[in-house]
Design a protein around this motif. Structure first.
Motif, PDB file in Angstrom:
ATOM      1  N   ASP A  11       0.811  -1.222   0.000  1.00 30.29           N
ATOM      2  CA  ASP A  11       0.000   0.000   0.000  1.00 30.29           C
ATOM      3  C   ASP A  11       0.843   1.270   0.000  1.00 30.29           C
ATOM      4  OD1 ASP A  11      -2.279  -1.509   0.023  1.00 30.29           O
ATOM      5  OD2 ASP A  11      -2.591  -1.359   2.188  1.00 30.29           O
ATOM      6  N   ARG A  12       2.142   1.156   0.404  1.00 30.91           N
ATOM      7  CA  ARG A  12       2.953   2.373   0.479  1.00 30.91           C
ATOM      8  C   ARG A  12       4.356   2.247  -0.096  1.00 30.91           C
ATOM      9  NH1 ARG A  12       5.859   3.532   5.968  1.00 30.91           N
ATOM     10  NH2 ARG A  12       6.488   1.448   6.569  1.00 30.91           N
ATOM     11  N   ILE A  13       4.757   1.042  -0.488  1.00 30.76           N
ATOM     12  CA  ILE A  13       6.133   0.824  -0.932  1.00 30.76           C
ATOM     13  C   ILE A  13       6.165   0.109  -2.276  1.00 30.76           C
ATOM     14  CG2 ILE A  13       8.246  -0.488  -0.400  1.00 30.76           C
ATOM     15  CD1 ILE A  13       7.816   0.198   2.509  1.00 30.76           C
ATOM     16  N   LEU A  14       7.137   0.509  -3.081  1.00 33.44           N
ATOM     17  CA  LEU A  14       7.411  -0.120  -4.367  1.00 33.44           C
ATOM     18  C   LEU A  14       8.815  -0.701  -4.313  1.00 33.44           C
ATOM     19  CD1 LEU A  14       6.961  -0.538  -7.499  1.00 33.44           C
ATOM     20  CD2 LEU A  14       7.937   1.757  -7.761  1.00 33.44           C
ATOM     21  N   LEU A  15       8.929  -1.967  -4.633  1.00 35.81           N
ATOM     22  CA  LEU A  15      10.233  -2.603  -4.822  1.00 35.81           C
ATOM     23  C   LEU A  15      10.371  -2.829  -6.322  1.00 35.81           C
ATOM     24  CD1 LEU A  15      10.290  -5.339  -2.014  1.00 35.81           C
ATOM     25  CD2 LEU A  15      11.170  -3.020  -1.920  1.00 35.81           C
ATOM     26  N   ARG A  16      11.391  -2.227  -6.916  1.00 35.56           N
ATOM     27  CA  ARG A  16      11.582  -2.339  -8.357  1.00 35.56           C
ATOM     28  C   ARG A  16      13.054  -2.584  -8.662  1.00 35.56           C
ATOM     29  NH1 ARG A  16      14.623   1.724  -9.591  1.00 35.56           N
ATOM     30  NH2 ARG A  16      14.308   3.780  -8.700  1.00 35.56           N
ATOM     31  N   ILE A  66      14.151   0.351  -3.121  1.00 37.82           N
ATOM     32  CA  ILE A  66      13.001   0.509  -2.231  1.00 37.82           C
ATOM     33  C   ILE A  66      12.550   1.963  -2.371  1.00 37.82           C
ATOM     34  CG2 ILE A  66      12.170   0.353   0.139  1.00 37.82           C
ATOM     35  CD1 ILE A  66      14.672  -1.491   0.672  1.00 37.82           C
ATOM     36  N   CYS A  67      11.326   2.149  -2.858  1.00 41.85           N
ATOM     37  CA  CYS A  67      10.849   3.494  -3.201  1.00 41.85           C
ATOM     38  C   CYS A  67       9.438   3.725  -2.675  1.00 41.85           C
ATOM     39  CB  CYS A  67      10.816   3.663  -4.728  1.00 41.85           C
ATOM     40  SG  CYS A  67      12.394   3.366  -5.534  1.00 41.85           S
ATOM     41  N   SER A  68       9.039   5.001  -2.720  1.00 41.13           N
ATOM     42  CA  SER A  68       7.641   5.329  -2.448  1.00 41.13           C
ATOM     43  C   SER A  68       6.792   4.709  -3.555  1.00 41.13           C
ATOM     44  CB  SER A  68       7.455   6.846  -2.421  1.00 41.13           C
ATOM     45  OG  SER A  68       7.838   7.419  -3.664  1.00 41.13           O
ATOM     46  N   LEU A  69       5.532   4.512  -3.289  1.00 42.40           N
ATOM     47  CA  LEU A  69       4.636   3.849  -4.236  1.00 42.40           C
ATOM     48  C   LEU A  69       4.602   4.562  -5.593  1.00 42.40           C
ATOM     49  CD1 LEU A  69       2.894   1.347  -4.287  1.00 42.40           C
ATOM     50  CD2 LEU A  69       0.979   2.720  -3.494  1.00 42.40           C
ATOM     51  N   ASP A  70       4.747   5.893  -5.588  1.00 41.63           N
ATOM     52  CA  ASP A  70       4.741   6.647  -6.847  1.00 41.63           C
ATOM     53  C   ASP A  70       6.129   6.700  -7.504  1.00 41.63           C
ATOM     54  OD1 ASP A  70       6.156   8.452  -5.289  1.00 41.63           O
ATOM     55  OD2 ASP A  70       4.617  10.023  -5.390  1.00 41.63           O
ATOM     56  N   PHE A  74      13.304   7.663  -3.242  1.00 41.74           N
ATOM     57  CA  PHE A  74      14.164   6.494  -3.071  1.00 41.74           C
ATOM     58  C   PHE A  74      14.483   6.348  -1.587  1.00 41.74           C
ATOM     59  CE2 PHE A  74      18.272   4.442  -2.739  1.00 41.74           C
ATOM     60  CZ  PHE A  74      18.221   3.429  -3.693  1.00 41.74           C
ATOM     61  N   TYR A  75      14.119   5.211  -0.996  1.00 44.55           N
ATOM     62  CA  TYR A  75      14.347   4.972   0.433  1.00 44.55           C
ATOM     63  C   TYR A  75      15.653   4.228   0.706  1.00 44.55           C
ATOM     64  CZ  TYR A  75       9.266   5.831   0.876  1.00 44.55           C
ATOM     65  OH  TYR A  75       8.000   6.349   0.829  1.00 44.55           O
ATOM     66  N   GLY A  76      16.008   3.301  -0.196  1.00 45.91           N
ATOM     67  CA  GLY A  76      17.178   2.463   0.030  1.00 45.91           C
ATOM     68  C   GLY A  76      17.164   1.294  -0.933  1.00 45.91           C
ATOM     69  N   ALA A  77      17.836   0.226  -0.544  1.00 45.57           N
ATOM     70  CA  ALA A  77      17.913  -0.959  -1.398  1.00 45.57           C
ATOM     71  C   ALA A  77      17.914  -2.203  -0.521  1.00 45.57           C
ATOM     72  CB  ALA A  77      19.177  -0.916  -2.260  1.00 45.57           C
ATOM     73  N   GLY A  78      17.389  -3.279  -1.065  1.00 44.10           N
ATOM     74  CA  GLY A  78      17.366  -4.530  -0.322  1.00 44.10           C
ATOM     75  C   GLY A  78      17.213  -5.698  -1.257  1.00 44.10           C
ATOM     76  N   GLY A  79      17.625  -6.853  -0.789  1.00 44.03           N
ATOM     77  CA  GLY A  79      17.470  -8.024  -1.637  1.00 44.03           C
ATOM     78  C   GLY A  79      18.203  -9.241  -1.122  1.00 44.03           C
TER      79      GLY A  79
END
Length: 172
Positions: A11-16, A66-70, A74-79
């Motif tokens: 609902d609030r985060i986009l992982l791309r 790791i980004c906002s839904l829109d 850019f919040y960070g990175a993970g994986g």
């Protein structure tokens, strides 16, 4: 033909997929003293950060921006890194820019990455290696049902000093 990199949304985060356009944000994180305090690498220039971008693109890694839904922040990175299909395991990792610490992003993203590893990559084990003095990360791992399997004493050298690392793991 290259497989399409998976996008994951809440609902609030986009992982791309991390792209070359993210290099400035990756540098911003991996040159920040607060971020790299407990992270294994750091970079002192945008040019040097390109080494990390090449690493992200390797087949044995699967890291998301790791980004906002829109996709505007850019919040960070993970994986997952060191994905080993023979042993059905991988290592999980994540870092956030300090402005986004304490906002529940790590608690939201780590389960998404774990779920993808277990259900899409068919992994049986996901490990996290956390520097012993990184209490915030250790607390987050415990809250997310990663079990502390012990401490590897003085197993790495960082900034000329021996450090210990706690091993956390979750199995499918």
């Amino acid at each position: 033909m290259k497989n399409k990199f998976p996008t994951i949304k809440t609902d609030r985060i986009l992982l791309r997929e991390i792209t070359d356009l993210d290099v400035k944000n990756i540098f911003k994180g991996l040159s920040n003293p607060n971020v790299i305090k407990h992270y294994g690498i750091n970079f002192d220039s945008l040019e040097a950060t390109k080494e990390q971008m090449i690493w992200f693109a390797e087949k044995k890694q699967m890291w998301w921006a790791i980004c906002s839904l829109d996709n505007q922040t850019f919040y960070g990175a993970g994986g997952l890194n060191d994905i080993n299909h023979k042993e059905n395991k991988a290592e999980i990792g994540l870092w956030l820019l300090p402005n986004f610490w304490g906002k529940g992003i790590m608690k939201e993203v780590l389960p998404l990455i774990s779920y993808y590893g277990f259900n899409n990559l068919k992994l049986n084990r996901i490990e996290g290696f956390v520097e012993t003095d990184n209490l915030n990360c250790k607390n987050a791992m415990s809250k997310l049902d990663f079990k502390n399997e012990g401490t590897m004493k003085d197993c790495e050298i960082k900034n000329g000093k021996s450090i210990s690392v706690d091993v956390y793991a979750k199995t499918n």
